[in-house]
Each structure stands twice: as C-alpha cells, then as structure tokens.
Design a protein around this motif. Sequence first.
Motif, mmCIF file in Angstrom:
data_model
loop_
_atom_site.group_PDB
_atom_site.id
_atom_site.type_symbol
_atom_site.label_atom_id
_atom_site.label_comp_id
_atom_site.label_asym_id
_atom_site.label_seq_id
_atom_site.Cartn_x
_atom_site.Cartn_y
_atom_site.Cartn_z
ATOM 1 N N ASN A 116 47.902 72.853 10.056
ATOM 2 C CA ASN A 116 49.204 72.933 8.971
ATOM 3 C C ASN A 116 48.231 72.874 7.716
ATOM 4 O OD1 ASN A 116 51.721 73.552 8.264
ATOM 5 N ND2 ASN A 116 51.923 71.506 7.190
ATOM 6 N N GLY A 117 47.599 71.933 7.351
ATOM 7 C CA GLY A 117 46.935 71.472 6.278
ATOM 8 C C GLY A 117 45.952 72.697 5.857
ATOM 9 N N ARG A 118 45.180 73.177 7.029
ATOM 10 C CA ARG A 118 44.425 74.418 6.480
ATOM 11 C C ARG A 118 45.148 75.697 6.302
ATOM 12 N NH1 ARG A 118 41.381 76.271 11.069
ATOM 13 N NH2 ARG A 118 42.290 74.796 12.517
ATOM 14 N N LYS A 119 46.222 75.733 6.769
ATOM 15 C CA LYS A 119 47.040 77.014 6.695
ATOM 16 C C LYS A 119 47.403 77.209 5.207
ATOM 17 C CE LYS A 119 51.111 77.094 8.465
ATOM 18 N NZ LYS A 119 52.007 77.018 9.828
ATOM 19 N N ILE A 120 47.955 75.964 4.674
ATOM 20 C CA ILE A 120 48.267 75.932 3.202
ATOM 21 C C ILE A 120 47.131 76.213 2.280
ATOM 22 C CG2 ILE A 120 49.197 74.567 1.347
ATOM 23 C CD1 ILE A 120 50.738 73.060 3.662
ATOM 24 N N LYS A 121 46.013 75.559 2.457
ATOM 25 C CA LYS A 121 44.821 75.821 1.807
ATOM 26 C C LYS A 121 44.340 77.344 1.892
ATOM 27 C CE LYS A 121 41.931 72.489 1.346
ATOM 28 N NZ LYS A 121 42.124 71.721 -0.003
ATOM 29 N N MET A 122 44.177 78.009 2.736
ATOM 30 C CA MET A 122 44.319 79.171 3.118
ATOM 31 C C MET A 122 44.950 79.979 2.390
ATOM 32 S SD MET A 122 42.520 79.714 7.055
ATOM 33 C CE MET A 122 43.903 78.999 8.145
ATOM 34 N N GLY A 123 46.346 79.892 2.324
ATOM 35 C CA GLY A 123 47.045 80.454 1.544
ATOM 36 C C GLY A 123 46.677 80.549 0.132
ATOM 37 N N LEU A 124 46.531 79.367 -0.550
ATOM 38 C CA LEU A 124 46.097 79.309 -2.036
ATOM 39 C C LEU A 124 44.883 79.751 -2.305
ATOM 40 C CD1 LEU A 124 47.435 75.507 -2.304
ATOM 41 C CD2 LEU A 124 48.516 77.321 -2.995
ATOM 42 N N GLU A 125 43.857 79.634 -1.400
ATOM 43 C CA GLU A 125 42.750 80.551 -1.684
ATOM 44 C C GLU A 125 42.797 81.797 -1.593
ATOM 45 O OE1 GLU A 125 39.705 79.260 -3.191
ATOM 46 O OE2 GLU A 125 40.226 77.599 -1.980
ATOM 47 N N PHE A 126 43.757 82.279 -0.574
ATOM 48 C CA PHE A 126 43.750 83.713 -0.571
ATOM 49 C C PHE A 126 44.481 84.235 -1.832
ATOM 50 C CE2 PHE A 126 46.061 87.738 0.983
ATOM 51 C CZ PHE A 126 45.198 88.242 1.451
ATOM 52 N N ALA A 127 45.467 83.631 -2.217
ATOM 53 C CA ALA A 127 46.285 84.042 -3.455
ATOM 54 C C ALA A 127 45.294 83.943 -4.589
ATOM 55 C CB ALA A 127 47.278 82.909 -3.591
ATOM 56 N N LYS A 128 44.332 83.077 -4.747
ATOM 57 C CA LYS A 128 43.380 83.006 -6.027
ATOM 58 C C LYS A 128 42.615 84.309 -5.752
ATOM 59 C CE LYS A 128 43.186 78.290 -6.672
ATOM 60 N NZ LYS A 128 44.182 77.661 -5.814
ATOM 61 N N LEU A 129 42.031 84.582 -4.548
ATOM 62 C CA LEU A 129 41.213 85.708 -4.314
ATOM 63 C C LEU A 129 41.784 87.064 -4.651
ATOM 64 C CD1 LEU A 129 38.808 87.213 -2.815
ATOM 65 C CD2 LEU A 129 40.323 86.832 -0.557
ATOM 66 N N ILE A 130 43.016 87.307 -4.170
ATOM 67 C CA ILE A 130 43.762 88.607 -4.619
ATOM 68 C C ILE A 130 43.806 88.515 -6.105
ATOM 69 C CG2 ILE A 130 45.871 89.755 -4.505
ATOM 70 C CD1 ILE A 130 44.500 89.555 -1.754
ATOM 71 N N ARG A 131 44.239 87.546 -6.926
ATOM 72 C CA ARG A 131 44.293 87.516 -8.208
ATOM 73 C C ARG A 131 43.126 87.958 -9.041
ATOM 74 N NH1 ARG A 131 47.066 87.651 -13.046
ATOM 75 N NH2 ARG A 131 48.705 86.142 -12.197
ATOM 76 N N ARG A 132 42.024 87.306 -8.432
ATOM 77 C CA ARG A 132 40.532 87.785 -8.934
ATOM 78 C C ARG A 132 40.201 89.193 -8.756
ATOM 79 N NH1 ARG A 132 38.803 84.002 -12.867
ATOM 80 N NH2 ARG A 132 38.920 81.921 -12.287
ATOM 81 N N TYR A 133 40.567 89.839 -7.311
ATOM 82 C CA TYR A 133 40.099 90.875 -7.094
ATOM 83 C C TYR A 133 40.811 91.988 -7.933
ATOM 84 C CZ TYR A 133 39.693 95.133 -3.939
ATOM 85 O OH TYR A 133 39.366 96.452 -3.635
#
Length: 291
Positions: A116-133
């Motif tokens: 569950n902790g990984r899932k949240i962190k993956m979501g936040l990292e993905f959001a940052k990835l999309i923003r930068r891309y």
Amino acid sequence: MEDILRPIYQERASQLNTLGVLMVQKKQKLSHITDSFDVILLVLVKEAEQPLFIKHYTYHDKKAAMHIITEAKLQEWLLLGTNRKIFEWLHEAKIIFDRNEYVAELKTELREFPFNGRKIKMGLEFAKLIRRYVDGKALFEGHQFLDAYNYVVHSLHHLARLAVLENGLHPELTVWNQVKQIEPEIFKLYEELVYSEETLEKRLELLFLASEFMIHSRTTIGTNHFLEILSRKEVWQFNEIMNEEELTPYSVDLAVLLEYMIEKHLVDVVNIETKGQGVFHRGYRLSKKLS
C-alpha cells in the motif's frame, strides 16, 4: 565523538515525548551522507512546536548536527520523498535509544515496504512524471529546446524512481545506479539524452517518443492509487478531489494528471447543470470501462 554527545542525547531520551534517538556517523570519503558533518543525531519525537528543529555543535575539529523531527514530519518525508536523505540516514543509523521498539518497527517497515505504501508513492511519482513530460513536450513544440531538455531530465528521473518502486525498493540518492541494475532500458535512455552526438532537437524528439511508450506501459500501476480513491464516490468536483485527504499529496500535479487520465479514458467528464444556461460544472468519475 559519541562520548561527547552522550549527555545531549541522554537528556532527549529521558523525555517521554521522545520515540527514538539514532546516530549517523560519517564514513571515510563519504561525507555527503552526513552533509559534511562528522555525526548526525536524529531525535524522533511524538510532537513538537516545530516539525523540524536543528542544532549544530562543534568540539575541537569535529562538528555534529542534531535533527529533532516530529513523527508527522517523518511520515510526510517517507510518503512524499521530499527528504530523500532520510532513507539513507535511517538505513545507516545506529539506534541509541528506542522507546517501545518504535525505531526497530519503523526500519522493518521500510525494509519490507508494504504494497500500500508503494502504491501511493508510485502514484505520486507517476503524477510528477506526467507533469514534467507534458510541460517538457509543450516547450519542445515551442522550440524552447534547452528548457525542454531540463524537463526531460527530470521526467526521466521520475520514471527511474517509479521503476525502482515498481521493483519493491526505495529509490535511493544514487537512483541511476539502482536503475542501471534493474531497468537498463531506462538507464540507456538517460545515456542517449546526455551523451548522444545527435543535435539537441533530435535527441529530444527521440526521447519523447521512447518516453511515451514507457509512460503508457506504466499507466496502470501509476494511476492505481488515484483511481481506487476516485471509485469511492460516483461523481467528484475538482475541489473535492483536491481536498480529499488521501489525494492532497498530488496537489500541484493534480490537474495535469487528471487531464492525462481523461485522455486515456480512465476518467470520464460529467456535466453538472448550473443556474447559467449552457454553462456546466465539470465533474469527474471513474470511467465506465473500468467500473
């Protein structure tokens, strides 16, 4: 230097508010771990007026820093990754004092890294990835190649961190060393961006194409946490999403991530009537294809 610091940390350990005291010592030639100090004392407390309070000490030719950190601030760092050095400190630290095995359990949890902790962190990292891309691509299309390059470097870094998380590990300060071992294709993209002899425009063009594929392949794991929260209610307005406790960490990247999920048919837009004729509130719901 531990003997010199003992009265300082013993005083802290005697306070009921203190959960644990840890010590990180500088390793030879690796002073970056301790921010060039000889010793870092980490004092974890239940609560305090300031979430982070730092004191510096000196003794002869040695220097030490004491970081008093509240439990809430520590959990925020661990969730959001806003202080990446804390993972290294907790890993390297010697436990000096541990109330009711708080620190031992914390280190076990970090080592086992619950899904569950990984899932949240993956979501936040993905959001940052999309923003930068997205921002980087807009700059590229506007022929602002140097600025676009900066955004692409950041987007690749988020992609690398996402890959590390996907493999059940915490991204470390040396994330590219980790990625080289577990996701060599991402490392190769980074090398091509930095070292290729192609023109900057051509390098960026190729990177955007390759990144698009890699982002697409990670969309499911990257949006899993967000969509799970969205499924709890039929229709959301943007302000409701923004203020939902479990989604507030997405805040600055929220609008861009939401538009990306609409584009990928993961989220549907719902028109909600207003008093103005022909004007609607924009609502959002989990795509019917997913429900």
